[in-house]
Design a protein around this motif. Sequence first.
Motif, PDB file in Angstrom:
ATOM      1  N   TYR A   1      45.145  32.146  44.236  1.00 24.56           N
ATOM      2  CA  TYR A   1      45.060  33.342  43.674  1.00 24.56           C
ATOM      3  C   TYR A   1      46.766  33.954  45.009  1.00 24.56           C
ATOM      4  O   TYR A   1      45.830  33.930  45.977  1.00 24.56           O
ATOM      5  CB  TYR A   1      44.073  34.165  43.487  1.00 24.56           C
ATOM      6  CG  TYR A   1      43.475  33.414  42.489  1.00 24.56           C
ATOM      7  CD1 TYR A   1      43.579  33.989  40.728  1.00 24.56           C
ATOM      8  CD2 TYR A   1      42.175  33.049  42.522  1.00 24.56           C
ATOM      9  CE1 TYR A   1      42.341  33.300  40.064  1.00 24.56           C
ATOM     10  CE2 TYR A   1      41.450  32.336  42.366  1.00 24.56           C
ATOM     11  CZ  TYR A   1      41.703  32.886  40.462  1.00 24.56           C
ATOM     12  OH  TYR A   1      40.414  32.437  39.652  1.00 24.56           O
ATOM     13  N   GLU A   2      47.166  34.509  44.335  1.00 28.30           N
ATOM     14  CA  GLU A   2      48.241  35.321  45.134  1.00 28.30           C
ATOM     15  C   GLU A   2      48.820  36.046  44.348  1.00 28.30           C
ATOM     16  O   GLU A   2      48.860  37.392  43.615  1.00 28.30           O
ATOM     17  CB  GLU A   2      50.381  34.691  45.270  1.00 28.30           C
ATOM     18  CG  GLU A   2      50.000  32.940  45.924  1.00 28.30           C
ATOM     19  CD  GLU A   2      51.967  32.691  44.995  1.00 28.30           C
ATOM     20  OE1 GLU A   2      52.429  33.544  45.159  1.00 28.30           O
ATOM     21  OE2 GLU A   2      51.648  31.734  45.070  1.00 28.30           O
ATOM     22  N   ILE A   3      47.840  37.270  45.687  1.00 29.65           N
ATOM     23  CA  ILE A   3      47.799  38.780  45.138  1.00 29.65           C
ATOM     24  C   ILE A   3      48.714  39.769  46.098  1.00 29.65           C
ATOM     25  O   ILE A   3      47.447  39.416  47.120  1.00 29.65           O
ATOM     26  CB  ILE A   3      46.169  39.285  45.132  1.00 29.65           C
ATOM     27  CG1 ILE A   3      45.763  38.517  44.390  1.00 29.65           C
ATOM     28  CG2 ILE A   3      46.279  40.328  44.668  1.00 29.65           C
ATOM     29  CD1 ILE A   3      44.182  37.684  44.356  1.00 29.65           C
ATOM     30  N   PRO A   4      49.433  40.560  45.459  1.00 28.78           N
ATOM     31  CA  PRO A   4      49.987  40.953  46.407  1.00 28.78           C
ATOM     32  C   PRO A   4      49.285  42.209  47.183  1.00 28.78           C
ATOM     33  O   PRO A   4      48.081  43.254  46.650  1.00 28.78           O
ATOM     34  CB  PRO A   4      51.199  42.199  45.321  1.00 28.78           C
ATOM     35  CG  PRO A   4      50.877  41.671  44.454  1.00 28.78           C
ATOM     36  CD  PRO A   4      50.044  40.866  44.313  1.00 28.78           C
ATOM     37  N   THR A   5      49.262  42.580  48.286  1.00 35.64           N
ATOM     38  CA  THR A   5      48.160  44.047  49.450  1.00 35.64           C
ATOM     39  C   THR A   5      47.676  45.114  48.840  1.00 35.64           C
ATOM     40  O   THR A   5      47.493  45.415  48.609  1.00 35.64           O
ATOM     41  CB  THR A   5      48.693  43.721  50.583  1.00 35.64           C
ATOM     42  OG1 THR A   5      47.943  42.186  51.167  1.00 35.64           O
ATOM     43  CG2 THR A   5      47.488  44.402  51.528  1.00 35.64           C
TER      44      THR A   5
ATOM     45  N   SER B   1      42.657  43.354  38.582  1.00 38.47           N
ATOM     46  CA  SER B   1      41.330  43.206  38.964  1.00 38.47           C
ATOM     47  C   SER B   1      41.116  42.035  37.944  1.00 38.47           C
ATOM     48  O   SER B   1      39.664  41.751  38.073  1.00 38.47           O
ATOM     49  CB  SER B   1      41.285  44.377  37.585  1.00 38.47           C
ATOM     50  OG  SER B   1      41.174  44.336  35.986  1.00 38.47           O
ATOM     51  N   THR B   2      41.694  41.083  36.885  1.00 35.10           N
ATOM     52  CA  THR B   2      41.181  39.605  36.556  1.00 35.10           C
ATOM     53  C   THR B   2      40.861  39.007  37.641  1.00 35.10           C
ATOM     54  O   THR B   2      40.053  37.702  37.766  1.00 35.10           O
ATOM     55  CB  THR B   2      42.088  39.243  34.848  1.00 35.10           C
ATOM     56  OG1 THR B   2      42.132  39.952  33.991  1.00 35.10           O
ATOM     57  CG2 THR B   2      41.603  38.136  34.668  1.00 35.10           C
ATOM     58  N   ALA B   3      42.043  38.923  38.434  1.00 34.56           N
ATOM     59  CA  ALA B   3      42.244  37.931  39.547  1.00 34.56           C
ATOM     60  C   ALA B   3      40.496  38.135  40.479  1.00 34.56           C
ATOM     61  O   ALA B   3      39.487  37.402  39.990  1.00 34.56           O
ATOM     62  CB  ALA B   3      43.384  38.396  40.782  1.00 34.56           C
ATOM     63  N   ARG B   4      40.195  39.586  40.276  1.00 37.98           N
ATOM     64  CA  ARG B   4      39.133  39.771  41.563  1.00 37.98           C
ATOM     65  C   ARG B   4      37.639  38.903  40.268  1.00 37.98           C
ATOM     66  O   ARG B   4      37.206  38.498  41.773  1.00 37.98           O
ATOM     67  CB  ARG B   4      39.212  41.401  41.731  1.00 37.98           C
ATOM     68  CG  ARG B   4      40.226  42.164  42.698  1.00 37.98           C
ATOM     69  CD  ARG B   4      40.197  43.685  43.232  1.00 37.98           C
ATOM     70  NE  ARG B   4      38.742  43.905  44.052  1.00 37.98           N
ATOM     71  CZ  ARG B   4      38.535  44.336  44.208  1.00 37.98           C
ATOM     72  NH1 ARG B   4      40.126  45.190  43.990  1.00 37.98           N
ATOM     73  NH2 ARG B   4      38.030  44.828  45.075  1.00 37.98           N
TER      74      ARG B   4
ATOM     75  N   MET C   1      55.180  46.675  40.668  1.00 35.64           N
ATOM     76  CA  MET C   1      54.218  45.656  41.798  1.00 35.64           C
ATOM     77  C   MET C   1      53.960  44.378  40.730  1.00 35.64           C
ATOM     78  O   MET C   1      53.949  44.669  39.671  1.00 35.64           O
ATOM     79  CB  MET C   1      53.298  46.637  41.961  1.00 35.64           C
ATOM     80  CG  MET C   1      51.986  45.813  43.046  1.00 35.64           C
ATOM     81  SD  MET C   1      50.671  46.477  43.264  1.00 35.64           S
ATOM     82  CE  MET C   1      51.232  48.517  43.136  1.00 35.64           C
ATOM     83  N   ARG C   2      54.002  43.412  41.426  1.00 34.36           N
ATOM     84  CA  ARG C   2      54.366  41.952  40.636  1.00 34.36           C
ATOM     85  C   ARG C   2      52.950  42.140  41.012  1.00 34.36           C
ATOM     86  O   ARG C   2      51.841  42.300  41.393  1.00 34.36           O
ATOM     87  CB  ARG C   2      54.846  41.265  40.971  1.00 34.36           C
ATOM     88  CG  ARG C   2      54.207  40.744  42.243  1.00 34.36           C
ATOM     89  CD  ARG C   2      54.901  39.230  42.817  1.00 34.36           C
ATOM     90  NE  ARG C   2      54.209  38.673  43.931  1.00 34.36           N
ATOM     91  CZ  ARG C   2      54.560  38.664  44.849  1.00 34.36           C
ATOM     92  NH1 ARG C   2      55.588  38.537  45.675  1.00 34.36           N
ATOM     93  NH2 ARG C   2      54.145  37.556  45.972  1.00 34.36           N
ATOM     94  N   PRO C   3      52.120  41.523  39.060  1.00 32.55           N
ATOM     95  CA  PRO C   3      51.056  41.809  38.927  1.00 32.55           C
ATOM     96  C   PRO C   3      50.627  40.123  39.923  1.00 32.55           C
ATOM     97  O   PRO C   3      51.562  39.239  40.715  1.00 32.55           O
ATOM     98  CB  PRO C   3      50.596  40.551  38.011  1.00 32.55           C
ATOM     99  CG  PRO C   3      51.944  40.330  36.745  1.00 32.55           C
ATOM    100  CD  PRO C   3      53.031  41.244  38.512  1.00 32.55           C
ATOM    101  N   ALA C   4      49.174  39.769  40.212  1.00 38.25           N
ATOM    102  CA  ALA C   4      48.965  38.426  41.124  1.00 38.25           C
ATOM    103  C   ALA C   4      49.105  37.143  40.418  1.00 38.25           C
ATOM    104  O   ALA C   4      49.366  37.090  38.793  1.00 38.25           O
ATOM    105  CB  ALA C   4      47.231  38.484  40.379  1.00 38.25           C
ATOM    106  N   THR C   5      49.234  35.767  41.207  1.00 34.53           N
ATOM    107  CA  THR C   5      49.642  35.059  40.150  1.00 34.53           C
ATOM    108  C   THR C   5      48.607  33.911  40.781  1.00 34.53           C
ATOM    109  O   THR C   5      47.657  33.501  41.218  1.00 34.53           O
ATOM    110  CB  THR C   5      50.926  33.975  41.080  1.00 34.53           C
ATOM    111  OG1 THR C   5      52.196  35.454  40.261  1.00 34.53           O
ATOM    112  CG2 THR C   5      51.003  33.040  40.467  1.00 34.53           C
ATOM    113  N   LEU C   6      47.986  32.951  39.116  1.00 36.25           N
ATOM    114  CA  LEU C   6      47.143  32.081  39.562  1.00 36.25           C
ATOM    115  C   LEU C   6      47.924  30.356  39.352  1.00 36.25           C
ATOM    116  O   LEU C   6      48.961  30.883  38.404  1.00 36.25           O
ATOM    117  CB  LEU C   6      45.949  31.968  38.538  1.00 36.25           C
ATOM    118  CG  LEU C   6      45.255  31.069  37.966  1.00 36.25           C
ATOM    119  CD1 LEU C   6      44.407  30.772  39.774  1.00 36.25           C
ATOM    120  CD2 LEU C   6      44.074  30.837  37.230  1.00 36.25           C
TER     121      LEU C   6
END
Length: 90
Positions: free
Chosen positions: A80-84, A29-32, A1-6
């Motif tokens: 932020y792009e966050i995989p569901t 968790s950092t993105a949230r 699973m890929r991480p979030a992207t900012l």
Amino acid sequence: MRPATLHTLMRHTGRTDTVRWRPERLTTSTARQLIRRGRRANAAVHIYETTDRDGTPIHIAHVQFGPGLYDNVESVTDIYEIPTAALTAL
């Protein structure tokens, strides 16, 4: 699973160009935490559910900070792009 992207965009006062930073990889968790920090700072926060180009479900968080965050800065936008799957994983 890929991480979030900012992705961060900044518009300086009195200029027409937009400064863009290289996309940054973050843990979910950092993105949230950063999105919650934007809400506490009275930024406009919008969350959208969509899919990426490959059809993978993702959430897009658009955080718009107004003037006053930095000197001579009209606005700062964090996207932020966050995989569901990362949000729903236990």
